[in-house]
Enzyme design. Structure first.
Site, PDB file in Angstrom:
ATOM      1  N   SER A   1       0.846  -1.187   0.000  1.00 34.64           N
ATOM      2  CA  SER A   1       0.000   0.000   0.000  1.00 34.64           C
ATOM      3  C   SER A   1       0.891   1.250   0.000  1.00 34.64           C
ATOM      4  O   SER A   1       1.675   1.438  -0.913  1.00 34.64           O
ATOM      5  CB  SER A   1      -0.965  -0.040   1.184  1.00 34.64           C
ATOM      6  OG  SER A   1      -2.002   0.878   1.014  1.00 34.64           O
TER       7      SER A   1
ATOM      8  N   HIS B   1      -8.063  -4.965  -1.505  1.00 34.89           N
ATOM      9  CA  HIS B   1      -6.839  -4.469  -0.894  1.00 34.89           C
ATOM     10  C   HIS B   1      -6.220  -5.448   0.106  1.00 34.89           C
ATOM     11  O   HIS B   1      -5.009  -5.589   0.157  1.00 34.89           O
ATOM     12  CB  HIS B   1      -7.140  -3.152  -0.180  1.00 34.89           C
ATOM     13  CG  HIS B   1      -5.928  -2.330   0.128  1.00 34.89           C
ATOM     14  ND1 HIS B   1      -5.136  -1.779  -0.850  1.00 34.89           N
ATOM     15  CD2 HIS B   1      -5.375  -1.955   1.309  1.00 34.89           C
ATOM     16  CE1 HIS B   1      -4.148  -1.088  -0.287  1.00 34.89           C
ATOM     17  NE2 HIS B   1      -4.275  -1.185   1.018  1.00 34.89           N
TER      18      HIS B   1
ATOM     19  N   ASP C   1      -9.691  -3.646  -5.564  1.00 40.55           N
ATOM     20  CA  ASP C   1      -9.076  -2.872  -4.489  1.00 40.55           C
ATOM     21  C   ASP C   1      -9.718  -1.488  -4.397  1.00 40.55           C
ATOM     22  O   ASP C   1      -9.780  -0.755  -5.385  1.00 40.55           O
ATOM     23  CB  ASP C   1      -7.572  -2.737  -4.755  1.00 40.55           C
ATOM     24  CG  ASP C   1      -6.787  -2.288  -3.547  1.00 40.55           C
ATOM     25  OD1 ASP C   1      -7.358  -1.575  -2.698  1.00 40.55           O
ATOM     26  OD2 ASP C   1      -5.599  -2.648  -3.443  1.00 40.55           O
TER      27      ASP C   1
END
Length: 716
Positions: free
Chosen positions: A568, A688, A653
């Site tokens: 991330s 995600h 995501d």
């Protein structure tokens, strides 16, 4: 014996290659396969008089539902096929790794029960099941068990399934919970009657997933999201039995840089609405006995002032950075809550960060951070105070689930790089602790076989960067050991030294694992965060590079055996250090990486963009644009050699959209000059956080570990 024997076989096999650095191993010979070449469709970005060609902008079309949507999916599938071909010879090894890591997990297990309003709540898992059952017992742990939700059953037929936000009505008769079946964090709230088993028709879509019950047992408040940007925009009030379309908006956030939420105080007296940006926040409140009331502001938002509210009998405690860089503790009366009425209880301390508080009827427990390590500070009503003691040089401790306001027992967690996750109950009056549960690691794990230490690297500007390390005892510090360096370094999120049983599969094969507490986190105080954000963001990247260089200099590893991992915002870190110091790493793993910073931050239709301006800056302002452009990984791909790289993403995501890593990989393929491996894995069903099942995520870990081992020539 069914669980023990396979583990013994695996441990025996591992011991044969325990220290690969003692003999030189050759990296795996990769197949001579042709990598996908993404089509170039010119697109110019023009802003501030600057024109930038973006040849892969078209990859946004699946998200935008544009004309090239099918082409995007086909490209991602082609990349997946290429990865499968390149990693084909590791299939058996990945399968063995999966079985090995799964074999350490106690499949039939229970969480430590938590008492709330006369019931003990817990979750339990069963052999072979991916999810869990949410249960309770009334009054005593010997009482009959009620299974409130069987998530194993609910998740059948779904590739992804997340149930969360469990909230029991004050009369203990109703359960509110949220369900996400796509992994975009858009939850549908459901209500279950715990007496009849009926799921009500009150299904409310596109929410955060949690509710705050009023004390009338029929009214609750929840957070509604924008269906496109996924921003939390409105707080609504729902009456059981009513059509959700008629739900009243009790708060509408006008500042699209803020996140909002709603919750109930621990003493059950108040409903709070929070609105928070990176630098400023605000609370509103009502009496939970009067859900018809209008919310009133606790203390008006003020530039660069953050605060949190802890209601206790007769007053409010407040933690705040108002005139206090590292936060201080204040108090105020119930009827005068604006900050002009706050009275200082604990002042700002330059060497201690006050992170949060947990209120009890007779105690206040504070989570603090000193020298990068978390401490638990207990304040008694009589004015005395004390700290809990922890013995290891590097560890992670935290306040656990403590929903019962009248309790005199503190539930807290403790772990380290060598100590499995442990849950303790601490008697706040007698000052003694009881171990309630420690994570059981099947297969004969012994902490004495591993070494944990803490060292400090020196950054370019002289700042000392903490690094926590763990490795198998007997390591030769001769530069031949493979080392995986992990970091995050954003949003003030602190990365503590926690235990990981999947990580043992690397340590047992001779890897060293290290965590760098780089600036952008908050490990060393609030200034540590502020020195790694906005126009100082590059400190995050140079700190990580300095950490890697230090570990090479100290012979923990060498450039040929040094690997980097982040996800991330930590994936942004990976992209930046790949550009800035490509020869320092033999390999990089970038999970769901935020690498197309400028383009994403310019597009306010992309989920969460406006919430991020205080973290990264708004590129519509030229100075922010220029600085952001100077480090954004996608913008700075150059014609040069890059390390071996494994990049992962998820088609659904909601945090970092799939097209960022996809564009980055496509540009790297077309630009880099080396013959090193570059792989992109897109999970076509998840988002995600990856897979939702408690075992499925290990398949992703197996891929990562197999990639690293292939680069080291470790085949089993």
């Amino acid at each position: 014996m069914k669980l023990i024997l396979p583990s013994l076989v695996l441990l025996s096999a591992i011991s044969a290659c325990n220290n690969p650095q003692k003999k030189e191993m050759k990296p795996m010979k990769w197949p001579d396969a042709k990598a996908p070449i993404a089509e170039i469709i010119p697109h110019n970005r023009i802003i501030h008089g600057d024109t930038v060609a973006d040849n892969y902008y078209w990859m946004i079309d699946y998200f935008k539902k544009g004309p090239d949507s099918t082409k995007v999916v086909d490209y991602l599938k082609a990349e997946n096929s290429y990865l499968d071909t390149m990693m084909k010879s590791t299939d058996a090894f990945q399968s063995d790794l999966f079985k090995e890591m799964k074999g350490r997990i106690k499949e039939k297990d229970e969480s430590v029960p938590v008492l709330k309003n006369g019931y003990f709540y817990y979750t339990k898992t069963e052999d072979g099941k991916q999810y869990f059952k949410y249960c309770r017992k009334k009054g005593s742990l010997t009482a009959p068990e009620e299974v409130l939700l069987d998530v194993d059953e609910m998740a059948k037929g779904h590739a992804y399934y997340s149930a969360s936000g469990f909230s029991i009505s004050p009369d203990n008769k109703l359960l509110a919970f949220g369900v996400d079946k796509v992994s975009r964090r858009q939850y549908t709230i459901n209500i279950k009657n715990l007496e009849t088993g009926e799921i009500y028709k009150d299904a409310i879509t596109n929410t955060q997933g949690a509710v705050a019950w009023a004390n009338d047992n029929k009214t609750f408040f929840y957070t509604s999201k924008n269906p496109v940007t996924l921003l939390s925009e409105k707080i609504k009030k729902h009456q059981l039995g009513a059509d959700a379309k008629t739900d009243v908006v009790v708060y509408d956030e006008k500042d699209n840089t803020n996140y909002i939420g709603v919750g109930k105080s621990k003493n059950d007296k108040y409903i709070f609405i929070s609105s928070a940006g990176t630098l400023t926040n605000e609370f509103r409140m009502i009496d939970a006995d009067h859900p018809e009331s209008a919310f009133k502001v606790f203390s008006p938002r003020s530039k660069d002032v953050l605060y949190d509210v802890l209601p206790v009998d007769g007053k409010f405690y407040i933690t705040t950075n108002w005139n206090a860089k590292n936060f201080r503790l204040m108090e105020c009366p119930l009827n005068n809550t604006s900050k002009e009425n706050w009275k200082e209880v604990i002042p700002n301390r330059n060497d201690v960060l006050l992170e949060s508080g947990e209120e009890f009827k007779d105690f206040l427990v504070l989570s603090e951070r000193k020298n990068g390590l978390r401490e638990i500070h207990v304040l008694k009503n009589d004015g005395s105070d004390y700290y809990l003691k922890f013995d290891e040089p590097v560890y992670a401790a935290g306040i656990g689930a403590n929903p019962e306001y009248n309790s005199k027992t503190l539930r807290y967690s403790y772990t380290s790089l060598v100590t499995p996750s442990s849950t303790y109950d601490y008697d706040l009056e007698k000052k003694d602790k009881k171990l309630m549960k420690q994570q059981e690691v099947l297969g004969g794990y012994d902490a004495k076989d591993y070494v944990s230490e803490r060292v400090f690297a020196t950054a370019k500007d002289g700042t000392k960067i903490p690094i926590a390390l763990v490795y198998k005892k007997g390591l030769d510090k001769n530069g031949k050991a493979p080392l995986l360096l992990y970091a995050y370094g954003s949003y003030g999120s602190s990365t503590d030294a926690t235990f990981s049983s999947p990580r043992l599969s690397l340590l047992n094969r001779g890897f060293v694992f290290a965590i760098a507490n780089i600036r952008g986190g908050e490990e060393m105080g609030r200034q540590w965060y502020e020195d790694g954000k906005l126009m100082k963001k590059k400190n995050t990247f140079t700190d990580f590079i300095s950490a890697g260089e230090y570990l090479v200099d100290q012979k923990f590893t060498s450039k040929n055996h040094l690997y980097a991992h982040g996800g991330s915002a930590g994936g942004l870190l990976m992209g930046a250090v790949a550009n800035m110091a490509p020869d320092l790493w033999n390999g990089i793993i970038a999970d769901v990486p935020f690498v197309d910073v400028v383009n994403t931050m310019l597009d306010e239709s992309i989920p969460l963009t406006t919430n991020e301006f205080d973290e990264w800056g708004n590129p519509k302002k030229k100075d922010a644009y220029d600085y952001m452009k100077s480090y954004s990984p996608y913008e700075n791909v150059e014609k040069k050699a890059y390390p071996n790289m494994l990049v992962t993403t998820g088609l659904h995501d909601s945090q970092v959209q799939y097209f960022e890593p996809a564009k980055w990989v496509a540009k790297l393929r077309a630009t880099k000059t080396d013959k090193n491996v570059l792989l992109l894995k897109t999970n076509m069903e998840f988002g995600h956080g990856g897979a939702s099942g408690r075992f499925d995520y290990l398949k992703d870990v197996s891929l990562r570990w197999a990639f690293l081992c292939a680069l080291e020539g470790i085949e089993k």
